[in-house]
Enzyme design. Structure first.
Site, mmCIF file in Angstrom:
data_model
loop_
_atom_site.group_PDB
_atom_site.id
_atom_site.type_symbol
_atom_site.label_atom_id
_atom_site.label_comp_id
_atom_site.label_asym_id
_atom_site.label_seq_id
_atom_site.Cartn_x
_atom_site.Cartn_y
_atom_site.Cartn_z
ATOM 1 N N GLY A 152 -1.760 0.780 -1.776
ATOM 2 C CA GLY A 152 -2.516 0.365 -2.963
ATOM 3 C C GLY A 152 -2.277 1.320 -4.123
ATOM 4 N N ASP A 173 -4.505 4.073 -5.044
ATOM 5 C CA ASP A 173 -4.908 5.460 -4.796
ATOM 6 C C ASP A 173 -4.074 6.146 -3.724
ATOM 7 N N MET A 175 -7.694 -3.245 9.349
ATOM 8 C CA MET A 175 -9.124 -2.921 9.355
ATOM 9 C C MET A 175 -9.962 -4.001 10.046
ATOM 10 N N LEU A 202 -8.979 4.344 2.576
ATOM 11 C CA LEU A 202 -8.858 3.688 1.265
ATOM 12 C C LEU A 202 -8.659 2.179 1.403
ATOM 13 N N ALA A 203 -8.419 1.681 2.603
ATOM 14 C CA ALA A 203 -8.135 0.252 2.775
ATOM 15 C C ALA A 203 -9.362 -0.575 2.427
ATOM 16 N N SER A 230 -10.346 -4.926 -2.379
ATOM 17 C CA SER A 230 -11.006 -4.110 -3.404
ATOM 18 C C SER A 230 -11.244 -4.847 -4.714
ATOM 19 N N THR A 259 -18.026 3.382 -3.809
ATOM 20 C CA THR A 259 -17.781 2.906 -5.172
ATOM 21 C C THR A 259 -19.038 2.814 -6.022
ATOM 22 N N GLU A 278 -19.685 0.390 -7.734
ATOM 23 C CA GLU A 278 -20.184 -0.994 -7.612
ATOM 24 C C GLU A 278 -21.433 -1.045 -6.735
ATOM 25 N N TYR A 285 -18.619 -7.631 -2.510
ATOM 26 C CA TYR A 285 -17.852 -6.385 -2.393
ATOM 27 C C TYR A 285 -18.796 -5.177 -2.387
ATOM 28 N N LYS A 304 -19.685 -2.497 0.681
ATOM 29 C CA LYS A 304 -19.454 -1.053 0.505
ATOM 30 C C LYS A 304 -20.727 -0.250 0.744
ATOM 31 N N ARG A 339 -1.964 0.472 -11.059
ATOM 32 C CA ARG A 339 -3.164 -0.318 -10.818
ATOM 33 C C ARG A 339 -2.753 -1.779 -10.589
HETATM 34 P P1 NAP Z 1 -6.090 -1.260 -3.780
HETATM 35 O O1 NAP Z 1 -5.007 -0.937 -4.754
HETATM 36 O O2 NAP Z 1 -6.647 -2.636 -3.762
HETATM 37 O O3 NAP Z 1 -5.531 -0.904 -2.323
HETATM 38 C C1 NAP Z 1 -6.218 -1.298 -1.179
HETATM 39 C C2 NAP Z 1 -5.279 -1.262 0.008
HETATM 40 O O4 NAP Z 1 -6.018 -1.711 1.145
HETATM 41 C C3 NAP Z 1 -4.040 -2.163 -0.101
HETATM 42 O O5 NAP Z 1 -2.894 -1.382 0.075
HETATM 43 C C4 NAP Z 1 -4.202 -3.164 1.030
HETATM 44 O O6 NAP Z 1 -3.045 -3.414 1.751
HETATM 45 C C5 NAP Z 1 -5.146 -2.426 1.974
HETATM 46 N N1 NAP Z 1 -5.852 -3.393 2.832
HETATM 47 C C6 NAP Z 1 -6.534 -4.492 2.445
HETATM 48 N N2 NAP Z 1 -7.017 -5.137 3.522
HETATM 49 C C7 NAP Z 1 -6.619 -4.428 4.613
HETATM 50 C C8 NAP Z 1 -6.792 -4.606 6.015
HETATM 51 N N3 NAP Z 1 -7.454 -5.643 6.520
HETATM 52 N N4 NAP Z 1 -6.263 -3.674 6.843
HETATM 53 C C9 NAP Z 1 -5.565 -2.622 6.344
HETATM 54 N N5 NAP Z 1 -5.341 -2.421 5.029
HETATM 55 C C10 NAP Z 1 -5.883 -3.309 4.171
HETATM 56 O O7 NAP Z 1 -7.316 -0.267 -3.967
HETATM 57 P P2 NAP Z 1 -7.356 1.165 -4.706
HETATM 58 O O8 NAP Z 1 -7.632 0.954 -6.149
HETATM 59 O O9 NAP Z 1 -6.215 1.980 -4.277
HETATM 60 O O10 NAP Z 1 -8.716 1.757 -4.108
HETATM 61 C C11 NAP Z 1 -8.713 2.461 -2.873
HETATM 62 C C12 NAP Z 1 -10.093 2.382 -2.250
HETATM 63 O O11 NAP Z 1 -11.051 2.924 -3.160
HETATM 64 C C13 NAP Z 1 -10.591 0.963 -1.954
HETATM 65 O O12 NAP Z 1 -11.346 1.041 -0.773
HETATM 66 C C14 NAP Z 1 -11.496 0.617 -3.116
HETATM 67 O O13 NAP Z 1 -12.467 -0.323 -2.726
HETATM 68 C C15 NAP Z 1 -12.087 1.980 -3.423
HETATM 69 N N6 NAP Z 1 -12.479 2.219 -4.818
HETATM 70 C C16 NAP Z 1 -11.574 2.015 -5.815
HETATM 71 C C17 NAP Z 1 -11.939 2.306 -7.118
HETATM 72 C C18 NAP Z 1 -10.963 2.110 -8.255
HETATM 73 O O14 NAP Z 1 -11.416 2.089 -9.408
HETATM 74 N N7 NAP Z 1 -9.662 2.000 -7.987
HETATM 75 C C19 NAP Z 1 -13.212 2.797 -7.391
HETATM 76 C C20 NAP Z 1 -14.098 3.013 -6.338
HETATM 77 C C21 NAP Z 1 -13.709 2.736 -5.040
HETATM 78 P P3 NAP Z 1 -1.882 -4.414 1.309
HETATM 79 O O15 NAP Z 1 -1.017 -3.558 0.427
HETATM 80 O O16 NAP Z 1 -1.272 -4.799 2.583
HETATM 81 O O17 NAP Z 1 -2.544 -5.544 0.568
HETATM 82 O O1 G4F Z 2 -11.212 -4.228 -13.617
HETATM 83 P P1 G4F Z 2 -12.287 -4.903 -12.880
HETATM 84 O O2 G4F Z 2 -11.923 -6.071 -12.056
HETATM 85 O O3 G4F Z 2 -13.000 -3.766 -12.037
HETATM 86 P P2 G4F Z 2 -14.443 -3.676 -11.340
HETATM 87 O O4 G4F Z 2 -15.011 -5.018 -11.083
HETATM 88 O O5 G4F Z 2 -15.268 -2.745 -12.141
HETATM 89 O O6 G4F Z 2 -14.075 -3.042 -9.927
HETATM 90 C C1 G4F Z 2 -13.169 -1.944 -9.812
HETATM 91 O O7 G4F Z 2 -13.904 -0.742 -9.909
HETATM 92 C C2 G4F Z 2 -14.856 -0.539 -8.853
HETATM 93 C C3 G4F Z 2 -15.562 0.789 -9.136
HETATM 94 O O8 G4F Z 2 -16.628 0.582 -10.008
HETATM 95 C C4 G4F Z 2 -14.123 -0.524 -7.536
HETATM 96 F F1 G4F Z 2 -14.987 -0.287 -6.521
HETATM 97 C C5 G4F Z 2 -13.422 -1.861 -7.319
HETATM 98 O O9 G4F Z 2 -12.686 -1.824 -6.109
HETATM 99 C C6 G4F Z 2 -12.449 -2.075 -8.470
HETATM 100 O O10 G4F Z 2 -11.440 -1.105 -8.397
HETATM 101 O O11 G4F Z 2 -13.416 -5.378 -13.922
HETATM 102 C C7 G4F Z 2 -14.004 -4.466 -14.813
HETATM 103 C C8 G4F Z 2 -14.888 -5.233 -15.797
HETATM 104 C C9 G4F Z 2 -15.877 -6.194 -15.135
HETATM 105 O O12 G4F Z 2 -17.106 -6.082 -15.764
HETATM 106 C C10 G4F Z 2 -15.293 -7.568 -15.405
HETATM 107 O O13 G4F Z 2 -16.258 -8.602 -15.507
HETATM 108 O O14 G4F Z 2 -14.048 -6.038 -16.618
HETATM 109 C C11 G4F Z 2 -14.638 -7.318 -16.747
HETATM 110 N N1 G4F Z 2 -13.583 -8.279 -17.073
HETATM 111 C C12 G4F Z 2 -13.517 -9.007 -18.222
HETATM 112 N N2 G4F Z 2 -12.463 -9.819 -18.186
HETATM 113 C C13 G4F Z 2 -12.557 -8.625 -16.297
HETATM 114 C C14 G4F Z 2 -11.844 -9.610 -16.995
HETATM 115 N N3 G4F Z 2 -12.150 -8.199 -15.090
HETATM 116 C C15 G4F Z 2 -11.026 -8.723 -14.549
HETATM 117 N N4 G4F Z 2 -10.584 -8.258 -13.366
HETATM 118 N N5 G4F Z 2 -10.306 -9.701 -15.209
HETATM 119 C C16 G4F Z 2 -10.680 -10.174 -16.433
HETATM 120 O O15 G4F Z 2 -10.026 -11.051 -16.988
#
Ligand code: NAP
Ligand code: G4F
Length: 327
Positions: A12, A14, A60, A81-82, A85, A126, A128, A151, A155, A186
């Site tokens: 993914g 991270d 997972m 991290l899986a 998401s 998160t 969220e 989601y 979490k 991303r």
């Molecule tokens: P991401 O880009 O969506 O990566 C998630 C990874 O999880 C992907 O590589 C995916 O694999 C893997 N996965 C999904 N389902 C799985 C399963 N059943 N078994 C094994 N692997 C699986 O997410 P990220 O942005 O790197 O975030 C990492 C973690 O932090 C996530 O848990 C997310 O919820 C959490 N988080 C993210 C943010 C953020 O802003 N980025 C903030 C707070 C928390 P594939 O490549 O095979 O699809």
């Molecule tokens: O980029 P988003 O989809 O991120 P969101 O929902 O905040 O979630 C991300 O951050 C979380 C941490 O707070 C993680 F846990 C989660 O795994 C993920 O990485 O949306 C951000 C905001 C939302 O309010 C959404 O309603 O952007 C708004 N938005 C407006 N237009 C949109 C869009 N979001 C998406 N994805 N696509 C749109 O067209």
């Protein structure tokens, strides 16, 4: 001897940033992936570390596969991290999201308890989970959870299970409550990358508009590379604990669009944005803003990349990538 780390979700966003950091510290890094038959190494390739990772298969949703992974690797540290998401998909895929993001964590914790109880465990929690919860306009470790999506709910379960394994069995389990963090790798379904990729395509004539949902939502956006450091630091403490990680500042989606178009040098961004109800959510999290004082004080962690630098970095990377599509 080199320390070993197992990272789930390594393909993914991270996973690659965390891997790069751990490799630089001399760790041997194992990456759990779902299908070795058809992996997508794009994000690891971007950071030029694919050939430095040892991959192992696991899912997972499958407890026995996780037991097998943990029994085989018995790492010093596990970073979970899986996840499914993408919040937007979680209403349509509530069961799958729960199985992977909630039950999957229970399976992994059980595997550690049985086969590797001294392993230190990091759970990717998160902001969220807070949803509508806030304390005078910000969120910290004491703020109540009021998740707004399947989601977020899954979490919350995983977060409390992580805490419970610490309290019940004495395992070293830390929960990092991370606010939104972004980067050039991303996923394009998330709003920031959708905007920077869209702006780059518009700039080079490959697209005419970007369809978005709620432009008023506010997020505390940081850089994924900085947040990987916080994950690592949590597992280097003497005592396992939970930490809020964010910049302490937030911005609206509209502000992100304005800045991205400015860096892409496209005048009048309003001409290119279409408000599309399909991207609005059944229940929105209107505003998130971290108060990361505990992390600053105990972990000594600091975010380095500012909001403007982050937007610029993402626009620049997408402009470079989209340009290569033209030839
Ligand atoms: P991401 O880009 O969506 O990566 C998630 C990874 O999880 C992907 O590589 C995916 O694999 C893997 N996965 C999904 N389902 C799985 C399963 N059943 N078994 C094994 N692997 C699986 O997410 P990220 O942005 O790197 O975030 C990492 C973690 O932090 C996530 O848990 C997310 O919820 C959490 N988080 C993210 C943010 C953020 O802003 N980025 C903030 C707070 C928390 P594939 O490549 O095979 O699809
Ligand atoms: O980029 P988003 O989809 O991120 P969101 O929902 O905040 O979630 C991300 O951050 C979380 C941490 O707070 C993680 F846990 C989660 O795994 C993920 O990485 O949306 C951000 C905001 C939302 O309010 C959404 O309603 O952007 C708004 N938005 C407006 N237009 C949109 C869009 N979001 C998406 N994805 N696509 C749109 O067209």
């Amino acid at each position: 001897m080199a320390k070993t780390a197992l990272i789930t979700g390594i393909l993914g966003q991270d996973g690659p940033y965390l891997s790069k950091l751990l490799l630089a510290k001399g760790y041997k890094v194992y990456g759990m992936i779902r299908r070795y038959s058809n992996p997508n190494f794009e994000t690891l390739d971007y950071l030029e570390i694919t050939d430095k990772i040892e991959f192992i298969e696991g899912d997972m949703g499958d407890e026995s596969s996780l037991m097998n992974v943990v029994r085989t690797v018995r790492p010093d540290e596990v970073y979970n991290l899986a996840a499914q998401s993408f919040v937007g998909d979680s209403w349509q895929m509530a069961k799958l999201t729960t199985e992977v993001n909630a039950l999957g964590v229970l399976y992994l914790l059980n595997s550690l308890k049985i086969f590797s109880p001294t392993t230190k465990f990091y759970q990717a929690s998160t902001s969220e989970m807070f949803g509508l919860g806030n304390t005078h306009g910000y969120q910290d470790e004491k703020t109540s959870f009021h998740p707004r999506s399947p989601y977020g709910i899954a979490k919350v379960y995983a977060h409390w299970m992580t805490v419970n394994f610490r309290e019940s069995y004495g395992l070293f389990t830390a929960s990092g409550i991370l606010f939104n963090h972004e980067s050039p790798v991303r996923g394009k379904q998330f709003v920031t990358r959708k905007i920077t990729d869209g702006a780059a395509r518009i700039k080079y004539g490959l697209a005419k508009k970007i369809n978005l949902g709620n432009l008023d939502a506010k997020r505390d956006w940081g850089f994924a590379g900085d947040y990987a450091e916080a994950m690592y630091l949590m597992l280097q403490q003497d005592k396992a604990d939970d930490y809020v990680i964010g910049t302490g500042q937030n911005h609206s989606v509209k502000e992100f669009v304005e800045l991205a178009f400015k860096y892409a040098e496209i005048p009048d961004w309003k001409k290119y944005i279409v408000i599309d109800p399909r991207f609005k959510r059944p229940a929105e999290v209107y505003e998130l803003k971290a108060k990361p004082e505990k992390a600053l004080k105990i972990l000594g962690w600091r975010p380095k990349v500012t909001f403007a630098e982050l937007v610029k970095m993402m626009v620049k990377a997408d402009m470079k990538r989209v340009k290569t599509l033209l030839v």
